[in-house]
Write a protein that holds these residues in place. Structure first.
Motif, PDB file in Angstrom:
ATOM      1  N   GLU A   5      24.142 -16.375  -3.556  1.00  0.00           N
ATOM      2  CA  GLU A   5      25.124 -16.803  -4.553  1.00  0.00           C
ATOM      3  C   GLU A   5      24.843 -16.014  -5.826  1.00  0.00           C
ATOM      4  OE1 GLU A   5      23.553 -20.787  -5.206  1.00  0.00           O
ATOM      5  OE2 GLU A   5      22.327 -20.037  -3.565  1.00  0.00           O
ATOM      6  N   ASP A   6      25.857 -15.894  -6.628  1.00  0.00           N
ATOM      7  CA  ASP A   6      25.777 -15.061  -7.801  1.00  0.00           C
ATOM      8  C   ASP A   6      25.587 -15.902  -9.068  1.00  0.00           C
ATOM      9  OD1 ASP A   6      26.054 -12.934  -9.399  1.00  0.00           O
ATOM     10  OD2 ASP A   6      27.768 -12.125  -8.305  1.00  0.00           O
ATOM     11  N   ARG A  73      19.793  -8.408  -9.020  1.00  0.00           N
ATOM     12  CA  ARG A  73      20.349  -9.162 -10.159  1.00  0.00           C
ATOM     13  C   ARG A  73      21.332 -10.248  -9.729  1.00  0.00           C
ATOM     14  NH1 ARG A  73      23.529  -8.349 -15.295  1.00  0.00           N
ATOM     15  NH2 ARG A  73      22.582 -10.047 -16.433  1.00  0.00           N
ATOM     16  N   LEU A  74      20.912 -10.992  -8.727  1.00  0.00           N
ATOM     17  CA  LEU A  74      21.688 -12.179  -8.363  1.00  0.00           C
ATOM     18  C   LEU A  74      21.240 -13.338  -9.235  1.00  0.00           C
ATOM     19  CD1 LEU A  74      21.603 -11.612  -4.554  1.00  0.00           C
ATOM     20  CD2 LEU A  74      23.374 -11.006  -6.159  1.00  0.00           C
ATOM     21  N   TYR A  75      20.050 -13.202  -9.788  1.00  0.00           N
ATOM     22  CA  TYR A  75      19.523 -14.119 -10.813  1.00  0.00           C
ATOM     23  C   TYR A  75      18.809 -13.255 -11.834  1.00  0.00           C
ATOM     24  CZ  TYR A  75      19.863 -17.773  -7.178  1.00  0.00           C
ATOM     25  OH  TYR A  75      20.294 -18.633  -6.207  1.00  0.00           O
ATOM     26  N   THR A  89      17.525  -3.915 -15.855  1.00  0.00           N
ATOM     27  CA  THR A  89      18.644  -4.140 -14.920  1.00  0.00           C
ATOM     28  C   THR A  89      19.760  -4.975 -15.571  1.00  0.00           C
ATOM     29  OG1 THR A  89      17.416  -5.984 -13.973  1.00  0.00           O
ATOM     30  CG2 THR A  89      17.375  -3.916 -12.733  1.00  0.00           C
ATOM     31  N   ARG A  90      19.427  -5.747 -16.619  1.00  0.00           N
ATOM     32  CA  ARG A  90      20.456  -6.552 -17.295  1.00  0.00           C
ATOM     33  C   ARG A  90      21.452  -5.681 -18.050  1.00  0.00           C
ATOM     34  NH1 ARG A  90      16.002 -10.953 -18.915  1.00  0.00           N
ATOM     35  NH2 ARG A  90      14.947  -9.021 -19.411  1.00  0.00           N
ATOM     36  N   LEU A  97      24.278  -0.823  -9.927  1.00  0.00           N
ATOM     37  CA  LEU A  97      23.031  -1.359  -9.369  1.00  0.00           C
ATOM     38  C   LEU A  97      23.127  -1.418  -7.839  1.00  0.00           C
ATOM     39  CD1 LEU A  97      20.409  -2.451 -10.589  1.00  0.00           C
ATOM     40  CD2 LEU A  97      21.406  -4.721 -10.528  1.00  0.00           C
ATOM     41  N   SER A  98      24.275  -1.861  -7.350  1.00  0.00           N
ATOM     42  CA  SER A  98      24.349  -1.997  -5.891  1.00  0.00           C
ATOM     43  C   SER A  98      24.449  -0.636  -5.204  1.00  0.00           C
ATOM     44  CB  SER A  98      25.466  -2.946  -5.463  1.00  0.00           C
ATOM     45  OG  SER A  98      26.686  -2.431  -5.854  1.00  0.00           O
TER      46      SER A  98
END
Ligand SMILES: Nc1ncnc2c1ncn2[C@@H]1O[C@H](COP(=O)(O)OP(=O)(O)OP(=O)(O)O)[C@@H](O)[C@H]1O
Length: 273
Positions: A5-6, A73-75, A89-90, A97-98
């Motif tokens: 989940e994102d 960066r899913l969290y 990464t933020r 990123l992907s």
């Protein structure tokens, strides 16, 4: 582990990374899933240099998947930061990123389309470079298999690649990551038994990547980091360094543990098969 989940929001001024040499740093990263929940990662530090193959081992629930979720960066961490080529990464666009972080697992998402489209996914909207697709497939050790399909690279694979075995899907996913020049490849080794031939083919693909790294390093060009969540001794032994993640803490296993004389200690720990 791919059904995530994102939980994060992209910054309006997030940047696209065109080119990544491949260097990854986790700096003092702590994370928990909720306010009243325990820390899953606790002040974790990890630095992986360009072209390294690193194995991550640890007990179930130790936090390996969580570390990968943060990298994708899913969290976001509750403290600390994750840097790719020294960019937090933020501050990187999710799409970028992907592209740079390729995740390869048994249940990796393949879509209903041809094999070539699945490998050349990055250029789906423009024009897929078939030479590049074939080169990627050869390195990923899946070219022989594809050639034997009824229509070779133009063969349709069912929804989510359901007509393929776990090992075949995994190797196609490696080829896709190679096609799109992912600088960081995360390989989640199967915990369930792949048949021994499939396992060997995936491991050989990793060996080929390793050879590519060595020649790339000599030429000082783009290199790929491979972070393997490893469950098999043979895979662990391919890595340059091995880290043990348990209870939120990461510890590098001494080189001696990996030397042949001490294989038994890894096996007896129950962390690898
Ligand atoms: N979405 C979530 N919400 C709450 N807790 C979670 C969530 N996902 C994982 N956890 C908890 O975080 C801890 C670490 O889980 P994680 O999946 O990262 O471990 P793992 O090392 O990958 O395990 P495995 O080898 O079994 O895949 C576990 O205690 C798990 O129960």
């Amino acid at each position: 582990m791919t059904k995530f989940e994102d939980k994060v929001v992209e910054k309006p001024d997030a940047i696209d990374l065109d080119y990544v040499t491949g260097e990854l740093k986790f700096c003092d990263v702590s994370f928990k899933y909720g306010d009243d929940m325990p820390l899953v990662l606790n002040g974790l530090n990890l630095h992986i240099g360009a072209g390294e193959i690193v194995a991550l081992v640890g007990p179930s629930g130790g936090g390996k998947t969580t570390l990968v979720k943060l990298l994708l960066r899913l969290y976001d961490p509750i403290s600390g930061c994750i840097l790719i080529d020294n960019h937090d990464t933020r501050n990187i666009r999710r799409q970028s990123l992907s592209r740079h972080v390729g995740l390869v697992s048994q249940d990796v998402t393949l879509f209903s389309g041809t094999v070539a489209e699945n490998i050349g996914y990055r250029d789906l909207a423009t024009k897929i470079d078939m030479e590049r697709v074939k080169n990627a497939a050869r390195t990923a050790n899946v070219d022989d298999f594809i050639r034997k399909l009824p229509e070779g690279y133009e063969t349709y694979i069912g929804p989510r690649g359901s007509t393929l075995s776990g090992g075949q899907r995994q190797r196609i996913a490696i080829a896709r990551a190679l096609y799109q020049n992912s600088s960081i490849l995360i390989l989640d080794e199967a915990t369930s038994a792949l048949d021994s031939k499939s396992e060997l083919l995936v491991r050989q693909a990793l060996e080929r990547l390793k050879k590519n790294h060595t020649s790339q390093l000599k030429r000082s060009v783009h290199c790929t980091i491979v972070l393997v969540i490893a469950h098999r001794l043979e895979t662990v032994l391919m890595a340059k360094r091995v880290f043990h993640l348990d209870n939120g803490k990461l510890e590098e296993l001494p080189r001696s543990t990996m030397l042949s004389g001490d294989k038994d200690s890894l096996l007896s720990s129950g962390l690898v098969l």
